[in-house]
Design an enzyme around this catalytic site. Sequence first.
Site, PDB file in Angstrom:
ATOM      1  N   HIS A 143      53.155  -9.702  -3.735  1.00 17.09           N
ATOM      2  CA  HIS A 143      52.523 -10.939  -3.952  1.00 17.09           C
ATOM      3  C   HIS A 143      51.785 -11.627  -3.105  1.00 17.09           C
ATOM      4  O   HIS A 143      51.049 -11.826  -3.032  1.00 17.09           O
ATOM      5  CB  HIS A 143      53.744 -12.234  -4.839  1.00 17.09           C
ATOM      6  CG  HIS A 143      53.456 -13.648  -4.860  1.00 17.09           C
ATOM      7  ND1 HIS A 143      53.378 -13.372  -6.457  1.00 17.09           N
ATOM      8  CD2 HIS A 143      52.879 -14.744  -4.517  1.00 17.09           C
ATOM      9  CE1 HIS A 143      52.910 -14.735  -6.770  1.00 17.09           C
ATOM     10  NE2 HIS A 143      52.844 -15.803  -5.132  1.00 17.09           N
ATOM     11  N   GLU A 144      52.209 -12.302  -1.917  1.00 17.52           N
ATOM     12  CA  GLU A 144      51.306 -12.372  -0.434  1.00 17.52           C
ATOM     13  C   GLU A 144      50.715 -11.663   0.035  1.00 17.52           C
ATOM     14  O   GLU A 144      49.371 -12.382   0.183  1.00 17.52           O
ATOM     15  CB  GLU A 144      52.778 -13.487   0.150  1.00 17.52           C
ATOM     16  CG  GLU A 144      53.959 -13.576  -0.022  1.00 17.52           C
ATOM     17  CD  GLU A 144      53.707 -15.377  -0.493  1.00 17.52           C
ATOM     18  OE1 GLU A 144      52.606 -15.804  -0.349  1.00 17.52           O
ATOM     19  OE2 GLU A 144      54.495 -15.619  -1.690  1.00 17.52           O
ATOM     20  N   HIS A 180      47.650 -12.869  -2.847  1.00 17.71           N
ATOM     21  CA  HIS A 180      46.968 -14.177  -1.656  1.00 17.71           C
ATOM     22  C   HIS A 180      45.956 -13.483  -0.729  1.00 17.71           C
ATOM     23  O   HIS A 180      45.206 -14.012  -0.637  1.00 17.71           O
ATOM     24  CB  HIS A 180      47.952 -14.939  -1.244  1.00 17.71           C
ATOM     25  CG  HIS A 180      48.835 -15.878  -2.864  1.00 17.71           C
ATOM     26  ND1 HIS A 180      48.120 -16.409  -3.662  1.00 17.71           N
ATOM     27  CD2 HIS A 180      49.721 -16.324  -2.879  1.00 17.71           C
ATOM     28  CE1 HIS A 180      48.958 -16.774  -4.477  1.00 17.71           C
ATOM     29  NE2 HIS A 180      50.526 -16.953  -3.976  1.00 17.71           N
ATOM     30  N   HIS A 214      43.049 -12.504  -1.509  1.00 18.92           N
ATOM     31  CA  HIS A 214      41.707 -13.491  -1.944  1.00 18.92           C
ATOM     32  C   HIS A 214      41.223 -13.729  -1.201  1.00 18.92           C
ATOM     33  O   HIS A 214      39.872 -14.347  -1.178  1.00 18.92           O
ATOM     34  CB  HIS A 214      42.761 -14.415  -2.965  1.00 18.92           C
ATOM     35  CG  HIS A 214      42.325 -15.034  -4.024  1.00 18.92           C
ATOM     36  ND1 HIS A 214      42.808 -16.491  -4.900  1.00 18.92           N
ATOM     37  CD2 HIS A 214      41.227 -15.486  -4.523  1.00 18.92           C
ATOM     38  CE1 HIS A 214      42.097 -16.889  -5.628  1.00 18.92           C
ATOM     39  NE2 HIS A 214      41.135 -16.090  -5.105  1.00 18.92           N
TER      40      HIS A 214
END
Length: 682
Positions: A474-475, A478, A481
Amino acid sequence: MSSTKPSINTALTEWTGALGLPDFTAFNDDDFAAAFDAALAGDLADIEAVVNQHDVPTIENTLKALQLSGKDLDRVSAIFWLRAGAHTNEAIQALERVIAPKMSRHSSSIMMNPLLFARIDSLYEQRDLLGLDPETNRVLEKTWKGFVRSGARLDEQGKARLADINERLASLGAQFGQNVQKDEADWALFITDETELAGLPDFVRDSMRGAAEERDRPDAWAVTLSRSIIEPFLSFSENRSLREKSFRAWAARGENGGETDNTDIVAEMVKLRAEKANLLGYKSFAAYKLDDTMAKTPKAVMDLLEPVWDKAKARAAEEETDLQRLITGEGRNHKVEPWDWRYYAEKLRNERFAFDEAELKPYLQLEKVIEACFDVATRLFGITFEEKQGIPTWHPDVRVWEVFNADGSERGLFLGDYFNRQSKRSGAWMSALQSQHKLDGEHKPIIYNVMNFAKPPKGEPALLSLDGAKTLFHEFGHALHGLLSDVTWPAVSGTSVSRDFVELPSQLYEHWLTVPAILEKYAIHYRTGEAMPKALLDKVLAANTFNAGFNTVEFTSSALVDMAFHADGTPPVDPIKFEADTLRQLEMPDAIIMRHRTPHFTHVFSGDGYSAGYYSYMWSEVLDADAFKAFEETGDVFNSDLAAKLRQYIYSAGGSRDPEDLYKAFRGKMPTPDAMIEKRGL
């Protein structure tokens, strides 16, 4: 920064470390205060230069100049807030309590500057005549709206009051987060009788031993309030009284009386937020916050949450019945309490799928999960990672990777800080020391992830739970991104998108962890080196929606309480009673508590990030479930054509276009919640 001030340590603003990083050996905690003062003054001087020019406003002399102002402040802030979260101490915390309100006051002075707003307003009024490219037009619109939402159109009395409110909220938010961190760091349950460890697998015992040693108790095992220890302890400990004691401490963070109690802080924050919204012309703080999101209104949020809540409660009731059966089967007559759920859920998982977390964890080595993250990024986007040794950072545990494009050119830097320690706040997050943009030359992104995994004994690998592995993915989503950002303007770089869109790249990336091709390659037993047996892999995939009711009730109750605090024009005086009353009206199951109770709900009250916005994880989940389904529909979850579109419109575009337009460009249409509800097993 002026060279006539030798007391200013320029190492905080002129980064001369390896690979373009700050030289973390060249400054200390005492250097921050003076550097901040100088940087704040420098930023105001940059703003005055924009305001005091006689030329008519242009994109170049106003919008661009504003975007490029305060470079020193950006740099010292990036290092300081990194330290405040990932490696704090009393000196940093004391300065944080000073800096947070000072930064708020500074921001208000800029955003409420009438001459500066007049220049931005002039550009905004004639934006259709300026021949702007779409990204520049978007930045101008966002900048203008940011000024308006910050009080630029208020009268002088309104501006003064709003600045006071913002300053006070910044102080309260900093104190809230520090109180939670202190409660978490200070509490530990030391166990010296090995019989009280009954049921705990070796990996939990090892983590508890390491936590005790960190607290100078090598003779003991320590239960701490780090999620990486408390959750497995609650899942495996056979000692019900110790489970209850630990759980109650975990649930009571920020609500223990004394100087770390957050009850009064929440009450004041909610009241000030409502006043702020009213000053700016909104009926509630939720209406103010949501006006600048995909959801737009509190009603749209509730239209998503309420049907999911009903389904989650129904599923949780079925799960509770199954757990009660196990309790009765042991000859016990107590009902399911919150400190029982995880313990009996593990037993139920074992009964239903013939495996539990203890069997799975030896196959999820931190090192291999990191490799899996990188491999997925290479398969989808062509980027590669090369670790660099011996580079000083904020803590010896931090690791550094150079990131390269498919053609071998430099993409940026990625840093990972994976292990729990007392100097780090709980949770997991991504942030940037430097964001990508091209406004005045190529600025490479410097992105970092922070986790709180239990540190293993020396020489042993760190083993993750499946949830822990998902958190890492998940991180890293990010992080991608930020790393893949390809925009001109810093205002729309990377994760600078609406709050309910920002979780799409991260939650979408989680899906690739459980792709069989990835698990088969990287789920390797840490002792035997053998791949996870297909039978176990099949069980893991089959159990993907196990405990779905519990997980969804935990999350959705938190989102609904967040909305209840902020959607009402008359904020509550007693937040703890309000939380209880709200949950009672929702018919919250007695055996489950909110994932984040109000006194330690740092997403919502340690700053402004997810206030009236915790729902956004589920809003983005509607998008991520649909987006991954697009890959599945092609028959190839690494489909190169779709991956190229994913990179172009989701991971690289930042906030350069409206998020709905970006999603439609990728998928062709907006999704319904159906795929998300199916994915959750509801």
